[in-house]
Scaffold this motif. Structure first.
Motif, mmCIF file in Angstrom:
data_model
loop_
_atom_site.group_PDB
_atom_site.id
_atom_site.type_symbol
_atom_site.label_atom_id
_atom_site.label_comp_id
_atom_site.label_asym_id
_atom_site.label_seq_id
_atom_site.Cartn_x
_atom_site.Cartn_y
_atom_site.Cartn_z
ATOM 1 N N GLY A 125 0.830 -1.204 0.000
ATOM 2 C CA GLY A 125 0.000 0.000 0.000
ATOM 3 C C GLY A 125 0.858 1.244 0.000
ATOM 4 O O GLY A 125 1.946 1.276 -0.578
ATOM 5 N N ILE A 126 0.378 2.270 0.697
ATOM 6 C CA ILE A 126 1.045 3.568 0.748
ATOM 7 C C ILE A 126 1.603 3.812 2.147
ATOM 8 O O ILE A 126 0.916 3.584 3.144
ATOM 9 C CB ILE A 126 0.058 4.693 0.383
ATOM 10 C CG1 ILE A 126 -0.357 4.583 -1.085
ATOM 11 C CG2 ILE A 126 0.661 6.068 0.667
ATOM 12 C CD1 ILE A 126 -1.432 5.568 -1.483
ATOM 13 N N THR A 127 2.841 4.272 2.206
ATOM 14 C CA THR A 127 3.441 4.727 3.460
ATOM 15 C C THR A 127 3.849 6.180 3.303
ATOM 16 O O THR A 127 4.474 6.547 2.297
ATOM 17 C CB THR A 127 4.686 3.895 3.825
ATOM 18 O OG1 THR A 127 4.306 2.544 4.080
ATOM 19 C CG2 THR A 127 5.360 4.449 5.074
ATOM 20 N N VAL A 128 3.504 7.017 4.277
ATOM 21 C CA VAL A 128 3.960 8.398 4.286
ATOM 22 C C VAL A 128 4.981 8.550 5.402
ATOM 23 O O VAL A 128 4.716 8.233 6.559
ATOM 24 C CB VAL A 128 2.800 9.394 4.478
ATOM 25 C CG1 VAL A 128 3.337 10.817 4.500
ATOM 26 C CG2 VAL A 128 1.778 9.242 3.353
ATOM 27 N N SER A 129 6.166 9.016 5.028
ATOM 28 C CA SER A 129 7.280 9.165 5.953
ATOM 29 C C SER A 129 7.795 10.602 5.884
ATOM 30 O O SER A 129 7.075 11.489 5.464
ATOM 31 C CB SER A 129 8.370 8.132 5.584
ATOM 32 O OG SER A 129 9.421 8.148 6.511
ATOM 33 N N GLY A 130 9.023 10.820 6.326
ATOM 34 C CA GLY A 130 9.515 12.194 6.324
ATOM 35 C C GLY A 130 11.019 12.278 6.280
ATOM 36 O O GLY A 130 11.674 11.312 5.898
#
Length: 268
Positions: A89-94
């Motif tokens: 799926g989608i992972t949002v990191s930084g």
């Protein structure tokens, strides 16, 4: 605009029905370490921590990156959906994604409408139970399937030395996620001469054991691969002369933290 604890948040009225805009540092189309399965990983711009071991100091400043609307970014991610299988799926990191919480809410809401698994990789530093952040955070959690939570250090004073900030709100966020039953992977970067002392690791082990929602516990050995970015940005690197931990030490720490006791996520 509303402002709370230094975090700028757009109201629904201000952004209306338009797709929220976020500032993106970079994208990894086929991530394999930031959540279960194959992931489309989005690295957000901006972070208030100044971790001495950070391998992406170019994400620190809020002003920078490429602007994307949530709608456009999801459309780009969905082009890779055939590679995700049942677990991806989608992972949002930084950076720190929670600094752009309105964008996250919009992106994950749209993703869930498409049946996409959503994962948030965060250090938790902006977390507060004060408004308006807390209500927005609860909205975000409704469309977030999994969190990867970095716990940098258990000791408040040593955490401030290592990252430039206190850890009280980060630990409070971990407790809140436990109380609400939100699935979490805990991550800990093992840094020699900083976090790699048995007394601190034992405290970390006890804290993680007190949580009821931890699906995986990962020890991430400190590495020096990002030093060149500090040099390019002309920022003095604070860990000069500190080598990555030996394999034997990492194995010992995994035993000390009982990481094998945590089953993982979507792998049963």
């Amino acid at each position: 605009m509303e402002e709370n604890t230094g975090i700028v948040l757009e109201t629904d009225a201000e952004k209306g029905k338009k797709s929220a805009e976020g500032f993106i540092h970079s994208i990894e189309s086929f991530g394999s370490v930031d959540g279960p399965g194959v992931r489309f990983v989005i690295f957000m711009q901006g972070c208030r921590l100044r971790c001495q071991f950070c391998h992406n100091p170019d994400t620190w400043h809020r002003h920078g990156g490429e602007p994307y609307t949530a709608e456009l970014l999801l459309d780009r991610a969905l082009k890779y959906r055939s590679y995700w299988g049942k677990k991806g799926g989608i992972t949002v990191s930084g950076g720190e994604p929670l600094l752009q919480i309105d964008f996250l809410i919009d992106l994950f809401t749209r993703a869930k409408a498409e049946g996409v698994h959503t994962c948030l990789d965060t250090a938790g530093q902006p977390f507060t139970r004060q408004e308006p952040f807390f209500s927005k955070f609860k909205r975000l959690m409704k469309v977030t399937d999994l969190l990867l939570l970095d716990i940098k250090h258990m000791d408040a004073g040593q955490h401030k030395i290592l990252t430039g900030a206190d850890n009280a709100n980060i630990l409070d966020m971990a407790r809140y996620l436990s109380d609400t039953g939100k699935p979490v992977w805990i991550r800990h970067v093992l840094v020699p001469e900083r976090s790699d002392y048995d007394e601190y690791l034992i405290r970390l082990d006890e804290f993680v054991k007190s949580l009821h929602n931890v699906k995986r516990f990962e020890v991430l050995p400190y590495h020096t691969l990002g030093i060149f970015k500090w040099e390019e940005l002309r920022i003095p690197y604070p860990l000069v002369g500190i080598d990555p931990p030996a394999k034997e030490r990492v194995a010992y720490v995994n035993e000390l933290l009982h990481t094998a006791d945590y089953k993982g996520y979507l792998e049963e």
